[in-house]
Enzyme design. Structure first.
Site, PDB file in Angstrom:
ATOM      1  N   GLU A  65       0.860  -1.198   0.000  1.00  0.00           N
ATOM      2  CA  GLU A  65       0.000   0.000   0.000  1.00  0.00           C
ATOM      3  C   GLU A  65       0.890   1.240   0.000  1.00  0.00           C
ATOM      4  OE1 GLU A  65      -3.615   0.370   2.450  1.00  0.00           O
ATOM      5  OE2 GLU A  65      -2.679   2.179   3.263  1.00  0.00           O
ATOM      6  N   THR A 119      -3.846   4.846  -1.481  1.00  0.00           N
ATOM      7  CA  THR A 119      -4.816   5.430  -0.552  1.00  0.00           C
ATOM      8  C   THR A 119      -5.405   6.729  -1.117  1.00  0.00           C
ATOM      9  OG1 THR A 119      -3.215   6.793   0.619  1.00  0.00           O
ATOM     10  CG2 THR A 119      -3.515   4.545   1.426  1.00  0.00           C
ATOM     11  N   LYS A 125     -21.599  -5.495   4.428  1.00  0.00           N
ATOM     12  CA  LYS A 125     -20.713  -4.938   3.392  1.00  0.00           C
ATOM     13  C   LYS A 125     -20.298  -6.027   2.395  1.00  0.00           C
ATOM     14  CE  LYS A 125     -16.619  -3.227   4.825  1.00  0.00           C
ATOM     15  NZ  LYS A 125     -15.762  -2.210   5.446  1.00  0.00           N
TER      16      LYS A 125
HETATM   17  P1  FAD Z   1     -17.486   0.961   7.366  1.00  0.00           P
HETATM   18  O1  FAD Z   1     -17.392  -0.399   6.799  1.00  0.00           O
HETATM   19  O2  FAD Z   1     -18.641   1.799   6.971  1.00  0.00           O
HETATM   20  O3  FAD Z   1     -17.451   0.811   8.961  1.00  0.00           O
HETATM   21  C1  FAD Z   1     -17.321   1.961   9.800  1.00  0.00           C
HETATM   22  C2  FAD Z   1     -18.087   1.763  11.094  1.00  0.00           C
HETATM   23  O4  FAD Z   1     -19.499   1.735  10.818  1.00  0.00           O
HETATM   24  C3  FAD Z   1     -17.783   0.456  11.808  1.00  0.00           C
HETATM   25  O5  FAD Z   1     -17.818   0.693  13.185  1.00  0.00           O
HETATM   26  C4  FAD Z   1     -18.910  -0.461  11.378  1.00  0.00           C
HETATM   27  O6  FAD Z   1     -19.174  -1.479  12.323  1.00  0.00           O
HETATM   28  C5  FAD Z   1     -20.071   0.531  11.259  1.00  0.00           C
HETATM   29  N1  FAD Z   1     -21.037   0.104  10.233  1.00  0.00           N
HETATM   30  C6  FAD Z   1     -20.756  -0.330   8.988  1.00  0.00           C
HETATM   31  N2  FAD Z   1     -21.869  -0.636   8.316  1.00  0.00           N
HETATM   32  C7  FAD Z   1     -22.897  -0.398   9.170  1.00  0.00           C
HETATM   33  C8  FAD Z   1     -24.317  -0.525   9.065  1.00  0.00           C
HETATM   34  N3  FAD Z   1     -24.894  -0.958   7.932  1.00  0.00           N
HETATM   35  N4  FAD Z   1     -25.062  -0.173  10.145  1.00  0.00           N
HETATM   36  C9  FAD Z   1     -24.474   0.285  11.296  1.00  0.00           C
HETATM   37  N5  FAD Z   1     -23.148   0.426  11.436  1.00  0.00           N
HETATM   38  C10 FAD Z   1     -22.372   0.078  10.392  1.00  0.00           C
HETATM   39  N6  FAD Z   1      -9.201   5.961   5.194  1.00  0.00           N
HETATM   40  C11 FAD Z   1      -9.056   6.948   4.276  1.00  0.00           C
HETATM   41  O7  FAD Z   1      -9.531   8.070   4.503  1.00  0.00           O
HETATM   42  N7  FAD Z   1      -8.382   6.723   3.094  1.00  0.00           N
HETATM   43  C12 FAD Z   1      -7.854   5.512   2.783  1.00  0.00           C
HETATM   44  O8  FAD Z   1      -7.271   5.337   1.726  1.00  0.00           O
HETATM   45  C13 FAD Z   1      -7.994   4.436   3.730  1.00  0.00           C
HETATM   46  N8  FAD Z   1      -7.531   3.196   3.464  1.00  0.00           N
HETATM   47  C14 FAD Z   1      -7.764   2.187   4.362  1.00  0.00           C
HETATM   48  C15 FAD Z   1      -7.362   0.867   4.046  1.00  0.00           C
HETATM   49  C16 FAD Z   1      -7.583  -0.169   4.925  1.00  0.00           C
HETATM   50  C17 FAD Z   1      -7.156  -1.573   4.547  1.00  0.00           C
HETATM   51  C18 FAD Z   1      -8.213   0.077   6.171  1.00  0.00           C
HETATM   52  C19 FAD Z   1      -8.441  -1.053   7.157  1.00  0.00           C
HETATM   53  C20 FAD Z   1      -8.636   1.355   6.492  1.00  0.00           C
HETATM   54  C21 FAD Z   1      -8.430   2.415   5.593  1.00  0.00           C
HETATM   55  N9  FAD Z   1      -8.868   3.714   5.874  1.00  0.00           N
HETATM   56  C22 FAD Z   1      -8.688   4.721   4.942  1.00  0.00           C
HETATM   57  C23 FAD Z   1      -9.486   4.023   7.161  1.00  0.00           C
HETATM   58  C24 FAD Z   1     -11.026   3.884   7.102  1.00  0.00           C
HETATM   59  O9  FAD Z   1     -11.547   4.870   6.241  1.00  0.00           O
HETATM   60  C25 FAD Z   1     -11.559   4.084   8.517  1.00  0.00           C
HETATM   61  O10 FAD Z   1     -11.173   3.018   9.328  1.00  0.00           O
HETATM   62  C26 FAD Z   1     -13.042   4.385   8.644  1.00  0.00           C
HETATM   63  O11 FAD Z   1     -13.276   4.832   9.970  1.00  0.00           O
HETATM   64  C27 FAD Z   1     -13.953   3.212   8.380  1.00  0.00           C
HETATM   65  O12 FAD Z   1     -13.988   2.879   7.051  1.00  0.00           O
HETATM   66  P2  FAD Z   1     -14.729   1.517   6.556  1.00  0.00           P
HETATM   67  O13 FAD Z   1     -14.707   1.534   5.091  1.00  0.00           O
HETATM   68  O14 FAD Z   1     -14.152   0.357   7.254  1.00  0.00           O
HETATM   69  O15 FAD Z   1     -16.197   1.826   7.109  1.00  0.00           O
END
Ligand code: FAD
Length: 291
Positions: free
Chosen positions: A17, A48, A163
């Site tokens: 990454e 990212t 998801k």
């Molecule tokens: P989600 O999957 O939406 O989850 C976020 C929260 O919401 C979790 O607590 C989950 O349990 C909850 N949730 C999800 N779906 C629901 C639902 N249907 N109902 C109720 N609650 C729900 N950030 C950046 O800004 N740029 C990047 O390039 C970046 N790259 C990343 C790469 C990786 C591999 C990882 C692990 C993280 C990365 N992040 C990045 C950080 C990420 O954006 C954050 O961790 C963010 O807070 C959550 O993103 P997510 O896509 O996991 O969110």
């Protein structure tokens, strides 16, 4: 190639990454880094993006650079501060550049920034991409220690299932330093019926600045073995570099021995660290992937 096909061909996928340079820096600033990383023959390189929609365009340019070096790119796309039109424009741009793989993310909350009315969770973005009929492979993020906003790991895994069911083809984990957390998570998601491949996210702790940032931002649990390493070598850059690489290699060897389907290395745009780790695990990957 779509990354889901790479998972079908290999027992252990290996990827890096990287992050785009600051908006004020020339894109050429990362050209050399990408060339050096590409020479290590990773299965793909992910790029990212910042949570604000503007970051997505730089991501596309860097992903195109990765592609021009002969490596499959995975472009991160965030949605927390974007509406459907902005996300559509990003996806069109990526598709126009021939990019076939995206990591669909909600993005981290930015204090004071207006949040999207179209997308609340990453699963909304996954649904949107699938409904648009665009032919992307869609990866998703997951959290072996639970996402910090989740009340507990089980709730987080229930949300992760939403998801994945929306159309995610593989998962990349948040960084972690205790493999037991990954193994527990892997068992738990299997029980929840999540069957897509999961790549373990490894971030070598090789620099003082990374240690401070990683520990404060990710909230990852720091095992005693790492605490001792930090305490002993925090002010000794050369020793810390070697100790951090050794810890990461040890962690990766254990993960691959335990059947992890892939390793995603957070290399912080540092080709030296990537090369040292890639060279150490090359015979192991070759053995697992049949030469
Ligand atoms: P989600 O999957 O939406 O989850 C976020 C929260 O919401 C979790 O607590 C989950 O349990 C909850 N949730 C999800 N779906 C629901 C639902 N249907 N109902 C109720 N609650 C729900 N950030 C950046 O800004 N740029 C990047 O390039 C970046 N790259 C990343 C790469 C990786 C591999 C990882 C692990 C993280 C990365 N992040 C990045 C950080 C990420 O954006 C954050 O961790 C963010 O807070 C959550 O993103 P997510 O896509 O996991 O969110």
């Amino acid at each position: 190639m779509q990354i889901s096909d790479i998972f079908k061909q290999k027992r252990a996928v290996f990827s890096f990454e990287i992050f785009p340079p600051k908006p004020t820096a020339e894109i050429a600033a990362v050209q050399g880094t990408i060339e050096e990383l590409s020479a290590l023959s990773p299965d793909y390189i992910s790029v990212t993006c910042s949570a604000g929609g503007s970051g997505n365009s730089r991501t596309a340019e860097i992903a195109a650079l990765v592609q021009s070096c002969g490596v499959e790119p995975l472009a991160h796309v965030t949605c927390i501060n974007s509406d459907k039109a902005a996300v559509s424009a990003t996806l069109d741009k990526l598709a126009g550049l021939g990019i076939r793989n995206v990591l669909a993310l909600r993005g981290d909350r930015i204090a004071g920034a207006k949040e999207s009315e179209d997308f609340r969770h990453a699963s909304d973005l996954v649904k949107f991409i699938r409904a648009s009929g665009r032919d992307f492979d869609i990866a998703g993020a997951c959290y072996p220690e639970g996402h910090p906003e989740s009340p507990d790991l089980l709730t987080d895994i229930r949300n992760l299932k939403i998801k994945v069911d929306a159309g995610v083809t593989h998962l990349n984990t948040q960084l972690f330093y205790d493999n037991e957390d990954f193994y527990r998570f892997r068992d738990s998601i299997a029980l929840a019926g999540i069957e897509v491949p999961v790549q373990a996210g490894i971030m070598p702790l090789v620099k003082k600045s990374h240690i401070d940032r990683t520990i404060s931002l990710s909230g990852a649990k720091i095992p005693a073995k790492i605490s001792r390493m930090i305490a002993r070598f925090y002010e000794k850059p050369d020793a810390l570099m070697e100790a951090g690489i050794a810890y990461a290699v040890d962690q990766i060897v254990d993960l691959l021995s335990a059947g992890a389907q892939g390793i995603h290395l957070y290399v912080m745009n540092n080709p030296y660290v990537a090369r040292r780790i890639a060279e150490s695990i090359k015979p192991i990957l070759a053995e697992l992937n049949g030469g």
